[in-house]
Design a protein around this motif. Sequence first.
Motif, PDB file in Angstrom:
ATOM      1  N   VAL A 211      17.076 -20.673  -8.512  1.00 63.58           N
ATOM      2  CA  VAL A 211      18.118 -19.340  -8.785  1.00 63.58           C
ATOM      3  C   VAL A 211      16.913 -18.206  -8.521  1.00 63.58           C
ATOM      4  O   VAL A 211      15.779 -18.146  -9.240  1.00 63.58           O
ATOM      5  N   GLN A 212      17.203 -17.537  -7.718  1.00 58.90           N
ATOM      6  CA  GLN A 212      16.461 -16.387  -7.262  1.00 58.90           C
ATOM      7  C   GLN A 212      16.853 -14.868  -7.108  1.00 58.90           C
ATOM      8  O   GLN A 212      18.254 -14.808  -6.496  1.00 58.90           O
ATOM      9  N   PHE A 213      16.412 -13.874  -7.886  1.00 60.21           N
ATOM     10  CA  PHE A 213      16.885 -12.641  -7.486  1.00 60.21           C
ATOM     11  C   PHE A 213      15.568 -11.675  -7.182  1.00 60.21           C
ATOM     12  O   PHE A 213      14.624 -12.147  -7.580  1.00 60.21           O
ATOM     13  N   CYS A 214      15.852 -10.546  -6.650  1.00 61.90           N
ATOM     14  CA  CYS A 214      14.643  -9.718  -6.425  1.00 61.90           C
ATOM     15  C   CYS A 214      14.940  -8.398  -6.922  1.00 61.90           C
ATOM     16  O   CYS A 214      16.013  -7.915  -7.229  1.00 61.90           O
ATOM     17  N   VAL A 215      13.775  -7.581  -7.242  1.00 64.46           N
ATOM     18  CA  VAL A 215      13.869  -6.238  -7.964  1.00 64.46           C
ATOM     19  C   VAL A 215      12.824  -5.322  -7.180  1.00 64.46           C
ATOM     20  O   VAL A 215      11.927  -5.739  -6.903  1.00 64.46           O
ATOM     21  N   ARG A 216      13.860  -4.158  -6.610  1.00 66.19           N
ATOM     22  CA  ARG A 216      12.901  -3.429  -5.698  1.00 66.19           C
ATOM     23  C   ARG A 216      12.965  -1.812  -6.226  1.00 66.19           C
ATOM     24  O   ARG A 216      13.646  -1.697  -6.873  1.00 66.19           O
TER      25      ARG A 216
ATOM     26  N   PRO B 211       0.859  -1.288  -0.001  1.00 67.11           N
ATOM     27  CA  PRO B 211      -0.068  -0.066  -0.206  1.00 67.11           C
ATOM     28  C   PRO B 211       0.894   1.198  -0.102  1.00 67.11           C
ATOM     29  O   PRO B 211       0.435   2.292  -0.453  1.00 67.11           O
ATOM     30  N   ASN B 212       2.206   1.210   0.554  1.00 63.53           N
ATOM     31  CA  ASN B 212       2.740   2.334   0.513  1.00 63.53           C
ATOM     32  C   ASN B 212       3.662   2.754  -0.661  1.00 63.53           C
ATOM     33  O   ASN B 212       4.471   3.612  -0.836  1.00 63.53           O
ATOM     34  N   GLY B 213       3.418   2.063  -1.779  1.00 67.48           N
ATOM     35  CA  GLY B 213       3.918   2.408  -3.268  1.00 67.48           C
ATOM     36  C   GLY B 213       5.133   1.264  -3.535  1.00 67.48           C
ATOM     37  O   GLY B 213       5.955   1.501  -4.546  1.00 67.48           O
ATOM     38  N   LEU B 214       5.733   0.753  -2.440  1.00 70.26           N
ATOM     39  CA  LEU B 214       6.947  -0.103  -2.624  1.00 70.26           C
ATOM     40  C   LEU B 214       6.423  -1.248  -3.245  1.00 70.26           C
ATOM     41  O   LEU B 214       5.395  -1.911  -3.302  1.00 70.26           O
ATOM     42  N   THR B 215       7.306  -1.655  -4.482  1.00 75.20           N
ATOM     43  CA  THR B 215       7.175  -3.053  -5.030  1.00 75.20           C
ATOM     44  C   THR B 215       8.395  -3.830  -4.900  1.00 75.20           C
ATOM     45  O   THR B 215       9.568  -3.463  -4.756  1.00 75.20           O
ATOM     46  N   HIS B 216       8.291  -4.876  -4.438  1.00 71.86           N
ATOM     47  CA  HIS B 216       9.301  -6.138  -4.226  1.00 71.86           C
ATOM     48  C   HIS B 216       8.796  -7.186  -5.057  1.00 71.86           C
ATOM     49  O   HIS B 216       7.781  -7.946  -5.063  1.00 71.86           O
TER      50      HIS B 216
END
Length: 340
Positions: free
Chosen positions: A261-266, A239-244
């Motif tokens: 194999v995992q990466f995240c994008v924020r 809700p605060n606009g953050l995207t993970h």
Amino acid sequence: MLVTQQPVFRNFWYPVVPLDHLSPTKPFAFELLQEAIVIWLDEAGQPAAAPDRCCHRSAALSLGTVKDGCITCAYHGWQFDREGTCQKVPQLQDKTMIPKTYRIPSYHCTERYGYVWVCLGEPLQPIPEIPEASDAGHRVIHEFYEPWNCAGLRVMENELDLAHPTFVHTTTFGSEEHPIPDSLAVEETDYGLKIRATLGVVNPELQQKNLQMDEGQTVRHLDMDWFMPFTCCLRIHYPNGLTHMVVNTMTPIQDGRSQMVQFCVRNDTEAQTAAADAIAFDRQVTLEDKTILETTDDDVPLNAKYEQHMMTDKPGLLIRRRIAALLKEHNETEQTRHCD
Ligand code: FES
Ligand SMILES: [Fe+2]
């Protein structure tokens, strides 16, 4: 369905190793779909892949070294370039005397998102497109590279299964008050599936810090893509606009073993959330999944009659249907150890 028994899976791209794991002088061995392969860096620093077997006396090329961008066999020193052409035979004075039959096969191999991707056959789909990974407003954080003892298909279904967090993610985000999602919409695409959902969750202390919010309860708006066959991209909007975003591929090693194999994008900064904290939270989440998934059968039945299902299994059932259609399209029948 046993992944190694269906040749069509050779025709997809899989991430096999982070690029920064490769050394300019040492080759890297990997097992992809039960096939021993070797990866190395060519003269331009681009990754190359071939079967891990020399055409001379069948020695493992991964025991060798890399010289001038060629893989050099540890047994008698023959050298092969990224196309598989033999460029040097130390026992022959003149390079022009090298017979054309002195060659090894080569595989499609390229770099994307910081990983080396390999396709053993002819790609039926491009490497999954993750636009945010190259967007200036986002950062990519490499998270995990490790083998899991389960079929990749089980993990894909798990990622799109919104009934399991309440029971599996008890120390991270699962909410007892939300055993099912508030909404779930599934759409078929050319690459796989697109799912939009809303799920009520809880946020423990570390996650509150990571999300820069002080609420214990919140809601996740999920925008999820399944890329056939073993990649999922989960966009979690808060809700605060953050995207993970979590991008995960289960690269098939064998029927019951997959390289996770995992990466995240924020869309936030290191000053707002330390990468180490984001990784720590996702570590806890993934280990909760791993414990359960490693107990599941590696032979995942495509025919719905062999397991029981509920409303929240809809994405998983569609995955099975799409894989069944893929096999049919390529004149393959489901190979299984499953009995009636
Ligand atoms: S086995 Fe590779 S050069 Fe002889
Ligand atoms: Fe999970």
